[in-house]
Design an enzyme around this catalytic site. Sequence first.
Site, PDB file in Angstrom:
ATOM      1  N   SER A 189      49.416  27.811  36.593  1.00  0.00           N
ATOM      2  CA  SER A 189      48.110  27.163  36.699  1.00  0.00           C
ATOM      3  C   SER A 189      47.759  26.243  35.552  1.00  0.00           C
ATOM      4  O   SER A 189      46.863  25.422  35.679  1.00  0.00           O
ATOM      5  CB  SER A 189      47.025  28.222  36.822  1.00  0.00           C
ATOM      6  OG  SER A 189      46.832  28.841  35.580  1.00  0.00           O
ATOM      7  N   HIS A 217      47.388  31.075  42.362  1.00  0.00           N
ATOM      8  CA  HIS A 217      46.857  29.702  42.405  1.00  0.00           C
ATOM      9  C   HIS A 217      47.332  28.929  43.631  1.00  0.00           C
ATOM     10  O   HIS A 217      47.206  27.713  43.690  1.00  0.00           O
ATOM     11  CB  HIS A 217      47.221  28.961  41.119  1.00  0.00           C
ATOM     12  CG  HIS A 217      46.504  29.547  39.946  1.00  0.00           C
ATOM     13  ND1 HIS A 217      45.219  29.189  39.591  1.00  0.00           N
ATOM     14  CD2 HIS A 217      46.868  30.534  39.095  1.00  0.00           C
ATOM     15  CE1 HIS A 217      44.827  29.910  38.554  1.00  0.00           C
ATOM     16  NE2 HIS A 217      45.805  30.730  38.230  1.00  0.00           N
ATOM     17  N   LYS A 248      39.982  32.876  44.019  1.00  0.00           N
ATOM     18  CA  LYS A 248      40.163  31.436  43.778  1.00  0.00           C
ATOM     19  C   LYS A 248      40.122  30.709  45.134  1.00  0.00           C
ATOM     20  O   LYS A 248      39.050  30.359  45.603  1.00  0.00           O
ATOM     21  CB  LYS A 248      41.431  31.206  42.967  1.00  0.00           C
ATOM     22  CG  LYS A 248      41.372  31.978  41.623  1.00  0.00           C
ATOM     23  CD  LYS A 248      42.508  31.694  40.714  1.00  0.00           C
ATOM     24  CE  LYS A 248      42.661  32.682  39.574  1.00  0.00           C
ATOM     25  NZ  LYS A 248      41.577  32.764  38.618  1.00  0.00           N
TER      26      LYS A 248
HETATM   27  C1  PLP Z   1      48.535  33.528  37.462  1.00  0.00           C
HETATM   28  C2  PLP Z   1      47.358  34.428  37.494  1.00  0.00           C
HETATM   29  N1  PLP Z   1      47.505  35.675  37.954  1.00  0.00           N
HETATM   30  C3  PLP Z   1      46.459  36.533  38.017  1.00  0.00           C
HETATM   31  C4  PLP Z   1      45.194  36.141  37.611  1.00  0.00           C
HETATM   32  C5  PLP Z   1      44.072  37.111  37.696  1.00  0.00           C
HETATM   33  O1  PLP Z   1      43.388  36.930  38.884  1.00  0.00           O
HETATM   34  P1  PLP Z   1      41.859  37.382  39.002  1.00  0.00           P
HETATM   35  O2  PLP Z   1      41.047  36.276  38.428  1.00  0.00           O
HETATM   36  O3  PLP Z   1      41.641  37.627  40.435  1.00  0.00           O
HETATM   37  O4  PLP Z   1      41.725  38.623  38.173  1.00  0.00           O
HETATM   38  C6  PLP Z   1      44.991  34.853  37.121  1.00  0.00           C
HETATM   39  C7  PLP Z   1      43.633  34.431  36.704  1.00  0.00           C
HETATM   40  O5  PLP Z   1      43.336  33.326  36.413  1.00  0.00           O
HETATM   41  C8  PLP Z   1      46.097  33.974  37.055  1.00  0.00           C
HETATM   42  O6  PLP Z   1      45.962  32.730  36.581  1.00  0.00           O
END
Ligand code: PLP
Length: 431
Positions: A189, A217, A248
């Site tokens: 991301s 993402h 997201k």
């Molecule tokens: C690659 C990645 N995995 C997991 C997460 C965590 O997801 P959540 O925001 O639902 O806790 C994020 C959060 O930005 C992320 O960028």
Amino acid sequence: MVYRRIFDDAITRLKDERRYRVFVDLERDAGAFPRALWRRGEGLPREVTIWCSNDYLCMGRHPEVIAAMSEAAARHGVGSGGTRNISGTNHPLVELEAELAGLHGKEAALVFTSGWISNLATISTIGDLLPNCLILSDQLNHNSMIEGVRRSKAERQIFRHNDLAHLEELLAKAGPERAKLIVFESLYSMNGDIALVGQIADLAKRYNAMTYMDEVHAVGLYGPHGGGIAERDGVMDRIDVIEGTLAKGFGTLGGYIAASEAIVDAVRSYAPSFIFTTALPPAVAAAAKAAVGFLKQRQGAELRAQHQRQSMLTKHALSAAGLPVMANPSHIVPVLVGDAELCKAATDMLLERHSIYIQPINYPTVAKGSERLRITPTPLHSDAHVAELVEALVDVWQSLKLPFVEQPKIIEFRREAEAHCTYPEMKRAAE
Ligand SMILES: Cc1ncc(COP(=O)(O)O)c(C=O)c1O
């Protein structure tokens, strides 16, 4: 012992390292996104345009999603009332899990309170259950995956980011008999680059390894039904565990895995961060299910196409203005600043002078020297919003004497975008 001083000193250290985070108090307006009110303490609130939301498809304000949440809250109440094991397994949550399993073509799915927890819980549990497991983890994996790897008893080895030769070297060294779990993301991301998922699945097969892929993402955003990069590339069945977020692309809250019944049952039964916490409320589950369902359909594909179009347009417009857009084949628009203080100054100026909100991305989220603005266009950012953004960024770049680039770097990105693109609108924007 002066307790207070310890905390004050800890904060001072962060400030000295330019790592102290300042939150912007926003009041989102479901009817006016990406406009929102910036609440400035004592000062009068000001209208701003949000350019860094991960509600990528604006599902968090979609009327069908809001209706699903309101109806479920009115019908079932607002809390789940317990852990999954003790009265918290509400019916909308069970329905959501079925919807997610279907989306990813898997036997089962399991919903967690966040994507962060899904990664922590699942990676650590699999790593513990596989005897003498070796976890091979991409160098740029998200913090939640790193925490999952660290908490398991498995040995870990890090492969260079997206470097399949390095991954193969480590797989070969471990030998076919040893249990191995390859842990990676489909779409990173901060850079916006995309893993070669099919080739990683090939390697996993050749060396008898399991695969765990974070699609946080990408879910909702890619693939004919919003199943993510694995769906887009036609390789969903070749990845053992697909992990996603509901927060997201699906605009709500929570995380999940989709996998075989055996894996889901094992994680459900062994992971403390799944077992000992209150389940997601029914209203959130119902809203998430509505978002997943909507994005599976033709209207979802249209929204994805519009999202890609606005992302491409933003990249091209910024790049044409000489701003240092970091090339990548996805919807993420990173603009390099390369210095923590200047990055913060740029975003402060954008907010104060131009009413544009973009959070600075500094170390440790990205490496020192690669501090950046991470811009996330949505389908509701109009062409006029894009034009406003270009003008504001050019002004900030000039005011802070940040370097412009002479040769826009978008070329490489365009080639990749064309190779991967599934949507006609995306093709047109890339031309
Ligand atoms: C690659 C990645 N995995 C997991 C997460 C965590 O997801 P959540 O925001 O639902 O806790 C994020 C959060 O930005 C992320 O960028």
